[in-house]
Design a protein around this motif. Structure first.
Motif: not given
Length: 441
Positions: A58-65, A91-93, A141-144, A229-236
């Motif tokens: 939950a801390l490291c992966i799920s949101g980024f995937q 997301g993976m970084a 998970s990020c690749l998935n 920049p906008e895409l990075t902010v949206n992902i995070l």
């Protein structure tokens, strides 16, 4: 809705379902093998480590995937392959940036986690091994998420099968080799299998991604530098919100995992009996009830990028039709499975687990099936619409109800209070999800 719009969901669901059924079938034989090797108490001890893995995920992966899947689907729908690849790498970084320190922290504090937080020092060796799988799971998970954003469900299915196969084979081989030498396999062998499976699926995912990216074209891109920049902010933004949601949910779930054996002891069971009962319920019965969820879970996985794409294009009527078909399918399957487990549960418990208690609990928990199968699909639709806060509210409501039952009622009425709590909590959280989606149902 025409066949062209439905085909990605149907095809992807079919592929993921077949893979999920195979992996779950392997998993059942695997659990039966683990049960014969380590006993019900050993299964209970192994199950106690699940909050550690779930919380780190939950801390490291799920949101980024989830964010990767959503934004890759959005960019690919516009023909922006380069932007979709950028979504993956960002997301993976960030996922690895969190997962590597998390691994170190858990590894070197395994004794504290086992003794103080889980109240079972025997889980410490398992926790150390499990911690090593977190960065691998992050990459995999990020690749998935990237592949599912492309609606390439076949790749996700292959890596899922490889992970389960390698996990089971590695445990079988270690146990067989040790038994041949007259040694008794330790419980940490199960954790070694988990690590081996994750390593194999991660390696395969990286190889497939490397080959597939050779076909990326850049001739239909909007100005890429201005978009970064906008895409990075949206992902995070999306990833952090989902991670916080999952952390809160898993803290509640972890509390539930720790409290259940303790509450059973307050009811009058010994420590060993409490762990055995916990192992039967959470290590045998619930996985069996969740077996048909391979189908509805596959629907949920394919729903997220499809709903995200439709939401991006403001196709509300398409979302409504998908939501209604999903509701009817998942709820109908749940009713059929409920009837099956209700009338055949005792027989299944004796045949599969050689346990009358398991059969009794299968029958009692059969009523949860329609709600259980529906909830994952509803959550996926909410996430696809970007309603992450509503997902959090529904999950926290359900877990809060279960913890209330754990804290106040199980010490008085025993395991039956937990079963009733499971059914009530699932009913309330599903009802709330339906309320949030009433516009589309």
């Amino acid at each position: 809705m025409n066949a062209k719009k439905l085909s990605p969901i149907i095809t992807g669901t079919a592929i993921l379902t077949i893979a999920s059924f195979i992996t779950r079938l392997i998993g059942f034989f695997y659990r039966m093998f683990l049960s014969s090797q380590f006993g019900e108490e050993g299964m209970g001890i192994y199950q106690l480590t699940s909050p550690v893995l779930a919380l780190s995920y939950a801390l490291c992966i799920s949101g980024f995937q989830t964010a990767i899947s959503k934004y890759v689907a959005s960019k690919e729908s516009r023909g922006q392959s380069r932007s979709a690849a950028y979504v993956l790498f960002v997301g993976m970084a960030f996922s690895l940036f969190i997962s590597i320190p998390c691994t170190i922290l858990i590894y070197y504090n395994a004794d504290f986690i086992a003794e103080v937080l889980l109240s079972e020092i025997r889980t410490a060796p398992l926790i150390r091994i499990i911690a090593l799988s977190i960065p691998l799971s992050s990459i995999h998970s990020c690749l998935n998420g990237y592949f599912l954003g492309h609606k390439k469900a076949g790749i996700s299915a292959i890596t899922q099968l490889v992970e389960q196969t390698i996990r089971v084979l590695s445990v079988f081989m270690i146990c067989y080799t040790m038994a041949a030498d007259g040694q008794t396999p330790p419980l940490c062998v199960a954790a070694i299998g988990l690590l081996a499976g994750e390593a194999a699926s991660t390696l395969l995912s990286v190889i497939i991604f490397t080959i597939s990216t050779r076909t990326i074209t850049t001739n239909t891109q909007i100005p890429f530098r201005e978009e970064v920049p906008e895409l990075t902010v949206n992902i995070l933004k999306m990833a952090v919100i989902i991670n916080i949601n999952r952390i809160i949910v898993n803290l509640f779930a972890g509390t539930e995992t720790v409290l259940l054996p303790q509450s059973l002891e307050k009811y009058g069971l010994s420590s060993g009996d409490a762990l055995s009962l916990y192992g039967v319920l959470c290590g045998m019965v619930l996985p069996l009830l969740l077996f048909p969820n391979a189908l509805t879970g596959s629907v949920a996985v394919m729903l997220l990028p499809t709903i995200s794409e439709a939401d991006e294009q403001k196709q509300n009527e398409r979302i409504r039709r998908i939501a209604n078909k999903t509701f009817l399918f998942c709820f109908g399957l749940g009713i059929l499975c409920m009837l099956f487990f209700l009338f055949c549960g005792q027989l299944l418990g004796q045949i599969m687990f050689h346990s009358e208690i398991a059969g009794e609990y299968i029958v009692k928990l059969s009523f949860i099936c329609p709600l259980l199968y529906l909830s994952s699909a509803l959550s996926s639709i909410l996430n696809g619409k970007g309603k992450t806060m509503q997902c959090l509210i529904t999950q926290v409501l359900g877990l809060t109800i279960r913890i209330i039952f754990l804290w106040f009622l199980i010490p008085i009425y025993g395991i039956n209070a937990y079963i009733i709590g499971l059914i009530v909590s699932q009913f309330m959280s599903t009802l709330l999800s339906l309320y949030f989606l009433k516009k589309y149902l």
